[in-house]
Design a protein around this motif. Structure first.
Motif, PDB file in Angstrom:
ATOM      1  N   PHE A 182      15.981   8.994  -8.591  1.00 11.90           N
ATOM      2  CA  PHE A 182      15.798   8.986  -7.142  1.00 11.90           C
ATOM      3  C   PHE A 182      14.346   9.287  -6.791  1.00 11.90           C
ATOM      4  O   PHE A 182      13.749   8.609  -5.955  1.00 11.90           O
ATOM      5  CB  PHE A 182      16.715  10.007  -6.461  1.00 11.90           C
ATOM      6  N   CYS A 183      13.781  10.334  -7.404  1.00 14.06           N
ATOM      7  CA  CYS A 183      12.396  10.727  -7.103  1.00 14.06           C
ATOM      8  C   CYS A 183      11.434   9.586  -7.431  1.00 14.06           C
ATOM      9  O   CYS A 183      10.521   9.297  -6.647  1.00 14.06           O
ATOM     10  CB  CYS A 183      12.014  11.980  -7.879  1.00 14.06           C
ATOM     11  N   LYS A 184      11.647   8.910  -8.570  1.00 17.48           N
ATOM     12  CA  LYS A 184      10.797   7.793  -8.961  1.00 17.48           C
ATOM     13  C   LYS A 184      10.908   6.654  -7.943  1.00 17.48           C
ATOM     14  O   LYS A 184       9.905   6.080  -7.522  1.00 17.48           O
ATOM     15  CB  LYS A 184      11.192   7.320 -10.360  1.00 17.48           C
ATOM     16  N   ASP A 185      12.134   6.345  -7.529  1.00 16.49           N
ATOM     17  CA  ASP A 185      12.382   5.287  -6.547  1.00 16.49           C
ATOM     18  C   ASP A 185      11.723   5.626  -5.206  1.00 16.49           C
ATOM     19  O   ASP A 185      11.016   4.804  -4.623  1.00 16.49           O
ATOM     20  CB  ASP A 185      13.893   5.098  -6.372  1.00 16.49           C
ATOM     21  N   PHE A 186      11.921   6.861  -4.738  1.00 19.55           N
ATOM     22  CA  PHE A 186      11.364   7.269  -3.449  1.00 19.55           C
ATOM     23  C   PHE A 186       9.840   7.221  -3.477  1.00 19.55           C
ATOM     24  O   PHE A 186       9.208   6.700  -2.561  1.00 19.55           O
ATOM     25  CB  PHE A 186      11.838   8.677  -3.072  1.00 19.55           C
ATOM     26  N   ASN A 187       9.246   7.771  -4.529  1.00 19.90           N
ATOM     27  CA  ASN A 187       7.781   7.808  -4.623  1.00 19.90           C
ATOM     28  C   ASN A 187       7.191   6.405  -4.702  1.00 19.90           C
ATOM     29  O   ASN A 187       6.133   6.140  -4.134  1.00 19.90           O
ATOM     30  CB  ASN A 187       7.338   8.668  -5.808  1.00 19.90           C
ATOM     31  N   ALA A 188       7.889   5.484  -5.364  1.00 22.64           N
ATOM     32  CA  ALA A 188       7.419   4.096  -5.435  1.00 22.64           C
ATOM     33  C   ALA A 188       7.507   3.421  -4.063  1.00 22.64           C
ATOM     34  O   ALA A 188       6.600   2.680  -3.672  1.00 22.64           O
ATOM     35  CB  ALA A 188       8.236   3.320  -6.459  1.00 22.64           C
ATOM     36  N   ARG A 189       8.587   3.688  -3.339  1.00 22.14           N
ATOM     37  CA  ARG A 189       8.780   3.057  -2.024  1.00 22.14           C
ATOM     38  C   ARG A 189       7.872   3.636  -0.952  1.00 22.14           C
ATOM     39  O   ARG A 189       7.671   3.017   0.092  1.00 22.14           O
ATOM     40  CB  ARG A 189      10.239   3.180  -1.592  1.00 22.14           C
ATOM     41  N   THR A 190       7.321   4.834  -1.172  1.00 20.73           N
ATOM     42  CA  THR A 190       6.446   5.448  -0.167  1.00 20.73           C
ATOM     43  C   THR A 190       4.994   5.509  -0.639  1.00 20.73           C
ATOM     44  O   THR A 190       4.194   6.241  -0.071  1.00 20.73           O
ATOM     45  CB  THR A 190       6.927   6.871   0.175  1.00 20.73           C
ATOM     46  N   ALA A 191       4.652   4.727  -1.661  1.00 20.45           N
ATOM     47  CA  ALA A 191       3.294   4.745  -2.214  1.00 20.45           C
ATOM     48  C   ALA A 191       2.252   4.257  -1.207  1.00 20.45           C
ATOM     49  O   ALA A 191       1.085   4.652  -1.284  1.00 20.45           O
ATOM     50  CB  ALA A 191       3.242   3.899  -3.481  1.00 20.45           C
ATOM     51  N   HIS A 192       2.659   3.415  -0.250  1.00 24.15           N
ATOM     52  CA  HIS A 192       1.704   2.884   0.731  1.00 24.15           C
ATOM     53  C   HIS A 192       1.350   3.893   1.826  1.00 24.15           C
ATOM     54  O   HIS A 192       0.429   3.673   2.595  1.00 24.15           O
ATOM     55  CB  HIS A 192       2.232   1.585   1.349  1.00 24.15           C
ATOM     56  N   TYR A 193       2.090   5.014   1.906  1.00 25.90           N
ATOM     57  CA  TYR A 193       1.768   6.070   2.868  1.00 25.90           C
ATOM     58  C   TYR A 193       0.769   7.044   2.252  1.00 25.90           C
ATOM     59  O   TYR A 193       0.723   7.200   1.030  1.00 25.90           O
ATOM     60  CB  TYR A 193       3.029   6.879   3.236  1.00 25.90           C
ATOM     61  N   LYS A 194       0.019   7.723   3.095  1.00 27.55           N
ATOM     62  CA  LYS A 194      -0.833   8.813   2.641  1.00 27.55           C
ATOM     63  C   LYS A 194       0.091   9.909   2.111  1.00 27.55           C
ATOM     64  O   LYS A 194       1.133  10.181   2.707  1.00 27.55           O
ATOM     65  CB  LYS A 194      -1.662   9.327   3.826  1.00 27.55           C
ATOM     66  N   GLU A 195      -0.261  10.543   1.017  1.00 31.02           N
ATOM     67  CA  GLU A 195       0.620  11.524   0.378  1.00 31.02           C
ATOM     68  C   GLU A 195       0.851  12.740   1.283  1.00 31.02           C
ATOM     69  O   GLU A 195      -0.076  13.264   1.894  1.00 31.02           O
ATOM     70  CB  GLU A 195      -0.004  11.986  -0.937  1.00 31.02           C
ATOM     71  N   GLY A 196       2.114  13.172   1.369  1.00 37.50           N
ATOM     72  CA  GLY A 196       2.459  14.393   2.097  1.00 37.50           C
ATOM     73  C   GLY A 196       2.957  14.197   3.516  1.00 37.50           C
ATOM     74  O   GLY A 196       3.297  15.159   4.192  1.00 37.50           O
ATOM     75  N   ILE A 197       3.033  12.965   3.998  1.00 34.10           N
ATOM     76  CA  ILE A 197       3.522  12.712   5.359  1.00 34.10           C
ATOM     77  C   ILE A 197       5.044  12.886   5.371  1.00 34.10           C
ATOM     78  O   ILE A 197       5.741  12.275   4.572  1.00 34.10           O
ATOM     79  CB  ILE A 197       3.143  11.291   5.826  1.00 34.10           C
ATOM     80  N   PRO A 198       5.579  13.724   6.275  1.00 32.76           N
ATOM     81  CA  PRO A 198       7.039  13.929   6.294  1.00 32.76           C
ATOM     82  C   PRO A 198       7.770  12.681   6.790  1.00 32.76           C
ATOM     83  O   PRO A 198       7.524  12.213   7.891  1.00 32.76           O
ATOM     84  CB  PRO A 198       7.218  15.104   7.260  1.00 32.76           C
ATOM     85  N   LEU A 199       8.655  12.166   5.951  1.00 28.93           N
ATOM     86  CA  LEU A 199       9.407  10.960   6.303  1.00 28.93           C
ATOM     87  C   LEU A 199      10.891  11.292   6.407  1.00 28.93           C
ATOM     88  O   LEU A 199      11.494  11.740   5.427  1.00 28.93           O
ATOM     89  CB  LEU A 199       9.195   9.879   5.241  1.00 28.93           C
TER      90      LEU A 199
END
Length: 195
Positions: free
Chosen positions: A53-70
């Motif tokens: 799950f963590c790998k999937d989530f981090n891959a899907r949110t790679a285009h955001y600046k790191e640390g933005i609450p989603l």
């Protein structure tokens, strides 16, 4: 076995087991999903593969600046798979970014921590209109909701904003925030001493 008991046993066999999917509603910082608390235990108790799950989530949110609450909605299925819906950043986060402040007001309604223009409100509403729950909501209504969120954070909505005047406002605000943080720290220390 009695006749009623035999009927109940036959009924139990004929009724299929209904499994209700559970939905997890949480905010996860973009690119920073890790197996530790609070996310790990939340997923683990529902039987999901945390690392996948963590790998999937981090891959899907790679285009955001790191640390933005989603804001996320995780629909857990009975076969331990999941559907992940990732919304745009929260209105509060976007408003604080637009106002250039780190934190909201301690006493909203009695103090102003920042200011945004109506154009900021419109742009934020356009971003939030892409979220699944708001896709059918008129933009005017989303703008009104965003103004409500701004007021609850202590952010004032204005027509125009003079950059030089606003910079001096933010400088004054830094001093007020520092004083408030000192006051909070003193209260915490006083509570610890009483125990």
């Amino acid at each position: 076995m009695s006749k009623a008991g035999a009927k109940m046993k036959a009924m139990k066999k004929s009724v299929e087991k209904v499994v209700h999917g559970t939905t997890i509603r949480t905010n996860i910082p973009s690119g920073m999903a890790v197996a530790g608390p609070p996310l790990g235990p939340m997923l683990g108790q529902r039987g999901l593969n945390i690392a996948a799950f963590c790998k999937d989530f981090n891959a899907r949110t790679a285009h955001y600046k790191e640390g933005i609450p989603l804001p996320c909605r995780i629909q857990v299925k009975s076969d331990r798979s999941y559907d992940l819906v990732i919304f745009n950043p929260t209105s509060t986060f976007l408003l604080k970014q637009a106002a250039g402040v780190q934190r909201g007001a301690m006493r909203p309604g009695n103090e102003v921590c920042g200011k945004v223009t109506l154009k900021h409100i419109y742009e934020i509403a356009k971003i939030k209109a892409q979220d699944p729950p708001l896709q059918l909501t008129p933009l005017k209504q989303i703008c009104e909701m965003t103004i409500g969120v701004a007021h609850s954070c202590g952010i004032e909505v204005v027509k125009d904003l003079d950059p030089i005047e606003y910079r001096s406002f933010l400088e004054e605000r830094k001093n007020i925030v520092e004083d408030q943080l000192k006051e909070l720290q003193e209260k915490k220390e006083a509570k610890l001493l009483r125990k």
